[in-house]
Design a protein around this motif. Structure first.
Motif, PDB file in Angstrom:
ATOM      1  N   THR A  88       0.758  -1.355  -0.044  1.00  0.00           N
ATOM      2  CA  THR A  88       0.015   0.136  -0.011  1.00  0.00           C
ATOM      3  C   THR A  88       0.820   1.350   0.155  1.00  0.00           C
ATOM      4  O   THR A  88      -0.009   2.378  -0.001  1.00  0.00           O
ATOM      5  CB  THR A  88      -1.018   0.338   1.222  1.00  0.00           C
ATOM      6  N   GLY A  89       2.224   1.139  -0.008  1.00  0.00           N
ATOM      7  CA  GLY A  89       3.038   2.350   0.062  1.00  0.00           C
ATOM      8  C   GLY A  89       3.520   2.756  -1.162  1.00  0.00           C
ATOM      9  O   GLY A  89       4.240   3.539  -1.560  1.00  0.00           O
ATOM     10  N   MET A  90       3.293   1.731  -2.393  1.00  0.00           N
ATOM     11  CA  MET A  90       3.684   2.035  -3.534  1.00  0.00           C
ATOM     12  C   MET A  90       2.487   2.216  -4.415  1.00  0.00           C
ATOM     13  O   MET A  90       1.535   1.265  -4.514  1.00  0.00           O
ATOM     14  CB  MET A  90       4.534   0.810  -4.153  1.00  0.00           C
ATOM     15  N   LEU A  91       2.338   3.317  -5.081  1.00  0.00           N
ATOM     16  CA  LEU A  91       1.436   3.696  -6.276  1.00  0.00           C
ATOM     17  C   LEU A  91       2.127   4.132  -7.478  1.00  0.00           C
ATOM     18  O   LEU A  91       2.867   5.092  -7.570  1.00  0.00           O
ATOM     19  CB  LEU A  91       0.457   4.684  -5.540  1.00  0.00           C
ATOM     20  N   GLU A  92       1.758   3.478  -8.678  1.00  0.00           N
ATOM     21  CA  GLU A  92       2.301   3.913  -9.849  1.00  0.00           C
ATOM     22  C   GLU A  92       1.379   5.390 -10.238  1.00  0.00           C
ATOM     23  O   GLU A  92       0.299   4.990 -10.157  1.00  0.00           O
ATOM     24  CB  GLU A  92       2.244   2.992 -10.936  1.00  0.00           C
ATOM     25  N   ASN A  93       1.869   6.143 -10.820  1.00  0.00           N
ATOM     26  CA  ASN A  93       1.487   7.241 -11.658  1.00  0.00           C
ATOM     27  C   ASN A  93       0.455   6.720 -12.789  1.00  0.00           C
ATOM     28  O   ASN A  93       1.154   5.815 -13.251  1.00  0.00           O
ATOM     29  CB  ASN A  93       2.227   8.316 -12.004  1.00  0.00           C
ATOM     30  N   ASP A  94      -0.554   7.304 -12.925  1.00  0.00           N
ATOM     31  CA  ASP A  94      -1.442   6.891 -13.939  1.00  0.00           C
ATOM     32  C   ASP A  94      -2.055   5.320 -13.921  1.00  0.00           C
ATOM     33  O   ASP A  94      -2.951   5.155 -14.805  1.00  0.00           O
ATOM     34  CB  ASP A  94      -0.599   7.187 -15.422  1.00  0.00           C
ATOM     35  N   ARG A  95      -2.023   4.793 -12.761  1.00  0.00           N
ATOM     36  CA  ARG A  95      -2.582   3.679 -12.317  1.00  0.00           C
ATOM     37  C   ARG A  95      -4.001   3.696 -12.344  1.00  0.00           C
ATOM     38  O   ARG A  95      -4.367   4.965 -11.565  1.00  0.00           O
ATOM     39  CB  ARG A  95      -1.961   2.836 -11.320  1.00  0.00           C
ATOM     40  N   VAL A  96      -4.910   3.094 -12.744  1.00  0.00           N
ATOM     41  CA  VAL A  96      -6.412   3.296 -12.823  1.00  0.00           C
ATOM     42  C   VAL A  96      -6.920   2.393 -11.425  1.00  0.00           C
ATOM     43  O   VAL A  96      -6.799   1.370 -11.409  1.00  0.00           O
ATOM     44  CB  VAL A  96      -7.125   2.759 -14.126  1.00  0.00           C
ATOM     45  N   LEU A  97      -7.538   3.030 -10.734  1.00  0.00           N
ATOM     46  CA  LEU A  97      -7.822   2.289  -9.453  1.00  0.00           C
ATOM     47  C   LEU A  97      -9.702   2.309  -9.334  1.00  0.00           C
ATOM     48  O   LEU A  97     -10.269   3.359  -9.905  1.00  0.00           O
ATOM     49  CB  LEU A  97      -7.510   2.978  -8.067  1.00  0.00           C
ATOM     50  N   ARG A  98     -10.199   1.358  -9.073  1.00  0.00           N
ATOM     51  CA  ARG A  98     -11.750   1.343  -8.882  1.00  0.00           C
ATOM     52  C   ARG A  98     -11.813   1.637  -7.260  1.00  0.00           C
ATOM     53  O   ARG A  98     -11.227   0.998  -6.554  1.00  0.00           O
ATOM     54  CB  ARG A  98     -12.171  -0.179  -8.977  1.00  0.00           C
ATOM     55  N   ILE A  99     -12.541   2.681  -7.049  1.00  0.00           N
ATOM     56  CA  ILE A  99     -12.808   2.910  -5.593  1.00  0.00           C
ATOM     57  C   ILE A  99     -14.109   2.718  -4.950  1.00  0.00           C
ATOM     58  O   ILE A  99     -15.008   3.074  -5.608  1.00  0.00           O
ATOM     59  CB  ILE A  99     -12.445   4.578  -5.370  1.00  0.00           C
ATOM     60  N   PRO A 100     -14.130   1.755  -3.987  1.00  0.00           N
ATOM     61  CA  PRO A 100     -15.428   1.530  -3.477  1.00  0.00           C
ATOM     62  C   PRO A 100     -16.002   2.735  -2.664  1.00  0.00           C
ATOM     63  O   PRO A 100     -15.387   3.391  -1.799  1.00  0.00           O
ATOM     64  CB  PRO A 100     -15.255   0.435  -2.367  1.00  0.00           C
ATOM     65  N   VAL A 101     -17.171   3.407  -3.015  1.00  0.00           N
ATOM     66  CA  VAL A 101     -17.879   4.370  -2.290  1.00  0.00           C
ATOM     67  C   VAL A 101     -19.174   4.248  -1.657  1.00  0.00           C
ATOM     68  O   VAL A 101     -20.075   3.283  -2.335  1.00  0.00           O
ATOM     69  CB  VAL A 101     -17.625   5.575  -3.228  1.00  0.00           C
ATOM     70  N   THR A 102     -19.412   4.960  -0.571  1.00  0.00           N
ATOM     71  CA  THR A 102     -20.622   5.011  -0.024  1.00  0.00           C
ATOM     72  C   THR A 102     -21.045   6.474   0.308  1.00  0.00           C
ATOM     73  O   THR A 102     -19.857   7.276   0.477  1.00  0.00           O
ATOM     74  CB  THR A 102     -20.480   4.164   1.561  1.00  0.00           C
ATOM     75  N   VAL A 103     -22.311   6.715   0.241  1.00  0.00           N
ATOM     76  CA  VAL A 103     -22.308   8.079   0.567  1.00  0.00           C
ATOM     77  C   VAL A 103     -22.558   8.456   2.170  1.00  0.00           C
ATOM     78  O   VAL A 103     -23.483   7.703   2.790  1.00  0.00           O
ATOM     79  CB  VAL A 103     -23.696   8.774   0.001  1.00  0.00           C
ATOM     80  N   VAL A 104     -21.773   9.289   2.820  1.00  0.00           N
ATOM     81  CA  VAL A 104     -22.110   9.362   3.888  1.00  0.00           C
ATOM     82  C   VAL A 104     -22.008  11.080   4.214  1.00  0.00           C
ATOM     83  O   VAL A 104     -21.024  11.624   3.701  1.00  0.00           O
ATOM     84  CB  VAL A 104     -20.808   8.881   5.003  1.00  0.00           C
ATOM     85  N   PRO A 105     -22.727  11.659   5.132  1.00  0.00           N
ATOM     86  CA  PRO A 105     -22.831  13.056   5.311  1.00  0.00           C
ATOM     87  C   PRO A 105     -21.436  13.411   5.775  1.00  0.00           C
ATOM     88  O   PRO A 105     -20.863  12.954   6.718  1.00  0.00           O
ATOM     89  CB  PRO A 105     -23.909  13.303   6.121  1.00  0.00           C
ATOM     90  N   ASP A 106     -20.828  14.657   5.612  1.00  0.00           N
ATOM     91  CA  ASP A 106     -19.670  15.340   5.839  1.00  0.00           C
ATOM     92  C   ASP A 106     -19.870  16.072   7.046  1.00  0.00           C
ATOM     93  O   ASP A 106     -20.407  17.086   6.886  1.00  0.00           O
ATOM     94  CB  ASP A 106     -19.028  16.255   4.849  1.00  0.00           C
TER      95      ASP A 106
END
Length: 170
Positions: free
Chosen positions: A37-55
């Motif tokens: 989790t410390g290594m991320l390549e620039n331009d990598r496409v990620l799928r991000i799981p999302v939920t709607v939570v009030p801020d």
């Protein structure tokens, strides 16, 4: 669970991305098969799981009225004089002025040691006390420190403060 597509930019961290989308580093890593989790390549496409939570802010604002005291306001809002004074930087708890804005914690505060509150989602709500560290909290509840950090989406585990609500996995 819904997902969104995110393209990694230079300087992005999984922690920053997780905070931006109100999810966890572990969830992003799991969805994308990321082992380090410390290594991320620039331009990598990620799928991000999302939920709607009030801020939500950790406090609400209240305009002090004639006749208000910190004691009355603490009772009214389910907190303590000490918590109000600390949150608002008040040194003399007998001196508040009508018309000033007071920050009120949005959660009940009990001192000196809150009783953990069990939730239906397998977590316990804990209110951070003066002198607490995440390490001490993890040890007290006998859970891995990383589980508390991930559950609460904390990028900097050294930045916790008294009266902050921390969720603890059961």
């Amino acid at each position: 669970m819904d997902t969104v597509i995110y393209v990694v930019k230079q300087g992005d961290t999984l922690c920053d991305i997780a905070k931006k989308f109100n999810t966890t580093v572990n969830m992003i890593a799991r969805y994308n098969g990321i082992i380090d989790t410390g290594m991320l390549e620039n331009d990598r496409v990620l799928r991000i799981p999302v939920t709607v939570v009030p801020d939500l802010k950790p406090y609400q604002e209240y305009t002090i009225q004639d006749g208000d005291t910190l004691f009355k306001l603490a009772e009214q809002f389910g907190t303590t004089v000490e918590a109000l004074a600390k949150l608002n930087g008040i040194e003399d708890t007998n001196e508040i002025w009508a018309g000033n804005i007071l920050k009120i914690p949005v959660f009940p505060v009990t001192l000196p040691m809150p009783k953990p509150e069990n939730n239906d989602d397998g977590t316990v709500k804990y209110i951070v006390q003066e002198g607490d560290t995440l390490w001490k909290i993890a040890k007290r509840f006998n859970v891995p420190l990383a589980d508390i950090i991930n559950l609460n989406r904390l990028c900097n585990p050294d930045l916790i403060y008294p009266e902050q609500v921390i969720m603890i996995p059961e």
